[in-house]
Design a protein around this motif. Structure first.
Motif, PDB file in Angstrom:
ATOM      1  N   ASP A  42      47.852  18.571  61.766  1.00 36.19           N
ATOM      2  CA  ASP A  42      47.806  18.863  63.099  1.00 36.19           C
ATOM      3  C   ASP A  42      46.259  19.107  63.752  1.00 36.19           C
ATOM      4  N   VAL A  43      46.285  19.041  65.135  1.00 36.94           N
ATOM      5  CA  VAL A  43      44.898  18.961  65.616  1.00 36.94           C
ATOM      6  C   VAL A  43      44.768  20.107  66.688  1.00 36.94           C
ATOM      7  N   LEU A  44      43.908  21.196  66.225  1.00 36.28           N
ATOM      8  CA  LEU A  44      43.749  22.228  67.081  1.00 36.28           C
ATOM      9  C   LEU A  44      42.569  22.351  67.609  1.00 36.28           C
ATOM     10  N   ILE A  45      42.525  22.300  69.248  1.00 33.07           N
ATOM     11  CA  ILE A  45      41.268  22.387  69.834  1.00 33.07           C
ATOM     12  C   ILE A  45      41.127  23.605  70.706  1.00 33.07           C
ATOM     13  N   SER A  46      40.303  24.544  70.331  1.00 31.79           N
ATOM     14  CA  SER A  46      40.354  25.979  70.726  1.00 31.79           C
ATOM     15  C   SER A  46      40.119  25.967  72.145  1.00 31.79           C
ATOM     16  N   GLY A  47      41.055  26.840  72.522  1.00 33.96           N
ATOM     17  CA  GLY A  47      40.845  26.838  74.007  1.00 33.96           C
ATOM     18  C   GLY A  47      41.412  25.975  74.990  1.00 33.96           C
ATOM     19  N   PHE A  48      42.144  24.831  74.104  1.00 31.78           N
ATOM     20  CA  PHE A  48      42.875  23.946  74.817  1.00 31.78           C
ATOM     21  C   PHE A  48      44.491  23.820  74.528  1.00 31.78           C
ATOM     22  N   GLY A  49      44.433  23.502  73.148  1.00 28.30           N
ATOM     23  CA  GLY A  49      45.696  23.830  72.480  1.00 28.30           C
ATOM     24  C   GLY A  49      45.993  23.018  71.055  1.00 28.30           C
ATOM     25  N   LYS A  50      47.265  22.855  70.783  1.00 36.06           N
ATOM     26  CA  LYS A  50      47.295  22.383  69.404  1.00 36.06           C
ATOM     27  C   LYS A  50      48.371  21.185  69.551  1.00 36.06           C
ATOM     28  N   PHE A  51      48.142  19.813  68.909  1.00 35.40           N
ATOM     29  CA  PHE A  51      48.768  18.810  68.768  1.00 35.40           C
ATOM     30  C   PHE A  51      49.578  18.870  67.344  1.00 35.40           C
ATOM     31  N   CYS A  52      50.885  18.791  67.334  1.00 36.22           N
ATOM     32  CA  CYS A  52      51.577  18.836  66.026  1.00 36.22           C
ATOM     33  C   CYS A  52      52.487  17.528  65.725  1.00 36.22           C
ATOM     34  N   VAL A  53      52.600  17.344  64.727  1.00 38.56           N
ATOM     35  CA  VAL A  53      53.412  16.251  64.199  1.00 38.56           C
ATOM     36  C   VAL A  53      54.674  16.794  63.611  1.00 38.56           C
ATOM     37  N   LYS A  54      55.966  16.547  64.031  1.00 40.69           N
ATOM     38  CA  LYS A  54      57.184  17.184  63.757  1.00 40.69           C
ATOM     39  C   LYS A  54      57.902  16.047  63.394  1.00 40.69           C
ATOM     40  N   ASP A  55      58.776  16.322  62.201  1.00 38.87           N
ATOM     41  CA  ASP A  55      59.758  15.304  61.725  1.00 38.87           C
ATOM     42  C   ASP A  55      61.043  15.600  62.560  1.00 38.87           C
ATOM     43  N   LYS A  56      61.763  14.414  62.775  1.00 40.32           N
ATOM     44  CA  LYS A  56      63.066  14.266  63.510  1.00 40.32           C
ATOM     45  C   LYS A  56      63.934  13.625  62.637  1.00 40.32           C
ATOM     46  N   ASN A  57      65.185  14.265  62.258  1.00 36.80           N
ATOM     47  CA  ASN A  57      66.354  13.750  61.441  1.00 36.80           C
ATOM     48  C   ASN A  57      66.945  12.667  62.115  1.00 36.80           C
ATOM     49  N   ALA A  58      67.740  11.833  61.345  1.00 36.32           N
ATOM     50  CA  ALA A  58      68.407  10.838  61.885  1.00 36.32           C
ATOM     51  C   ALA A  58      69.558  11.629  62.828  1.00 36.32           C
ATOM     52  N   ARG A  59      70.081  11.090  63.646  1.00 39.10           N
ATOM     53  CA  ARG A  59      71.039  11.546  64.776  1.00 39.10           C
ATOM     54  C   ARG A  59      71.933  10.417  65.321  1.00 39.10           C
ATOM     55  N   LEU A  72      70.265   7.050  65.330  1.00 39.77           N
ATOM     56  CA  LEU A  72      68.914   6.798  65.690  1.00 39.77           C
ATOM     57  C   LEU A  72      68.253   7.440  64.225  1.00 39.77           C
ATOM     58  N   ARG A  73      67.363   6.640  63.939  1.00 40.48           N
ATOM     59  CA  ARG A  73      66.637   6.590  62.505  1.00 40.48           C
ATOM     60  C   ARG A  73      65.788   7.915  62.530  1.00 40.48           C
ATOM     61  N   PRO A  74      65.562   8.380  61.496  1.00 41.00           N
ATOM     62  CA  PRO A  74      64.538   9.616  61.241  1.00 41.00           C
ATOM     63  C   PRO A  74      63.221   9.138  61.725  1.00 41.00           C
ATOM     64  N   ARG A  75      62.173   9.912  62.520  1.00 42.46           N
ATOM     65  CA  ARG A  75      60.981   9.572  62.904  1.00 42.46           C
ATOM     66  C   ARG A  75      60.027  10.633  63.244  1.00 42.46           C
ATOM     67  N   ARG A  76      58.951  10.437  63.471  1.00 38.33           N
ATOM     68  CA  ARG A  76      58.040  11.363  63.592  1.00 38.33           C
ATOM     69  C   ARG A  76      57.282  11.622  65.101  1.00 38.33           C
ATOM     70  N   VAL A  77      57.238  12.758  65.652  1.00 35.02           N
ATOM     71  CA  VAL A  77      56.960  12.925  67.200  1.00 35.02           C
ATOM     72  C   VAL A  77      55.590  13.758  67.132  1.00 35.02           C
ATOM     73  N   VAL A  78      54.990  13.733  67.980  1.00 35.48           N
ATOM     74  CA  VAL A  78      53.807  14.600  68.494  1.00 35.48           C
ATOM     75  C   VAL A  78      54.184  15.429  69.632  1.00 35.48           C
ATOM     76  N   THR A  79      53.888  16.728  69.335  1.00 35.29           N
ATOM     77  CA  THR A  79      54.353  17.751  70.362  1.00 35.29           C
ATOM     78  C   THR A  79      52.966  18.629  70.769  1.00 35.29           C
ATOM     79  N   PHE A  80      52.747  19.055  71.860  1.00 33.82           N
ATOM     80  CA  PHE A  80      51.694  19.706  72.304  1.00 33.82           C
ATOM     81  C   PHE A  80      51.879  20.998  72.913  1.00 33.82           C
ATOM     82  N   LYS A  81      51.387  22.257  72.204  1.00 34.03           N
ATOM     83  CA  LYS A  81      51.418  23.465  72.755  1.00 34.03           C
ATOM     84  C   LYS A  81      50.027  23.835  73.225  1.00 34.03           C
ATOM     85  N   CYS A  82      50.144  24.000  74.483  1.00 31.04           N
ATOM     86  CA  CYS A  82      48.596  24.772  74.953  1.00 31.04           C
ATOM     87  C   CYS A  82      48.375  26.183  74.674  1.00 31.04           C
ATOM     88  N   SER A  83      46.910  26.338  74.816  1.00 36.72           N
ATOM     89  CA  SER A  83      46.528  27.531  74.187  1.00 36.72           C
ATOM     90  C   SER A  83      46.634  28.640  75.211  1.00 36.72           C
TER      91      SER A  83
END
Length: 95
Positions: A42-59, A72-83
């Motif tokens: 994960d990448v955490l930028i204090s006062g801004f937010g956090k970028f997280c890598v999430k695993d998605k299952n095949a669906r 759809l094959r399993p994959r990884r996605v990046v999500t962002f949650k603001c501070s």
């Protein structure tokens, strides 16, 4: 209108860095962030937010053009949650 990488370089150059140094700063920051995310960290930028890598299952999915079912094959996605500070700054005009 979107904020571009060039806009960020221009703003950094306004505080006293030359254009080449500003480009190097932005490119280095983005490279560090990309490398961390590629490693699954994960990448955490204090006062801004956090970028997280999430695993998605095949669906099961569907091709919208043909209507065919597919898996759809399993994959990884990046999500962002603001501070909280960023959220407050965005919503500050509503208070």
């Amino acid at each position: 209108m979107a904020l571009t990488k060039n806009d960020i370089v221009e703003k950094i150059s306004l505080i006293g860095f030359n254009k080449k140094k500003s480009v190097d700063i932005v490119e280095t920051l983005l490279m560090i962030m990309k490398d961390q995310l590629a490693e699954g960290e994960d990448v955490l930028i204090s006062g801004f937010g956090k970028f997280c890598v999430k695993d998605k299952n095949a669906r099961r999915g569907r091709n919208p053009a043909t209507g065919d079912d597919l898996i759809l094959r399993p994959r990884r996605v990046v999500t962002f949650k603001c501070s909280g500070k960023l959220r407050d700054a965005i919503n500050g005009s509503e208070m």
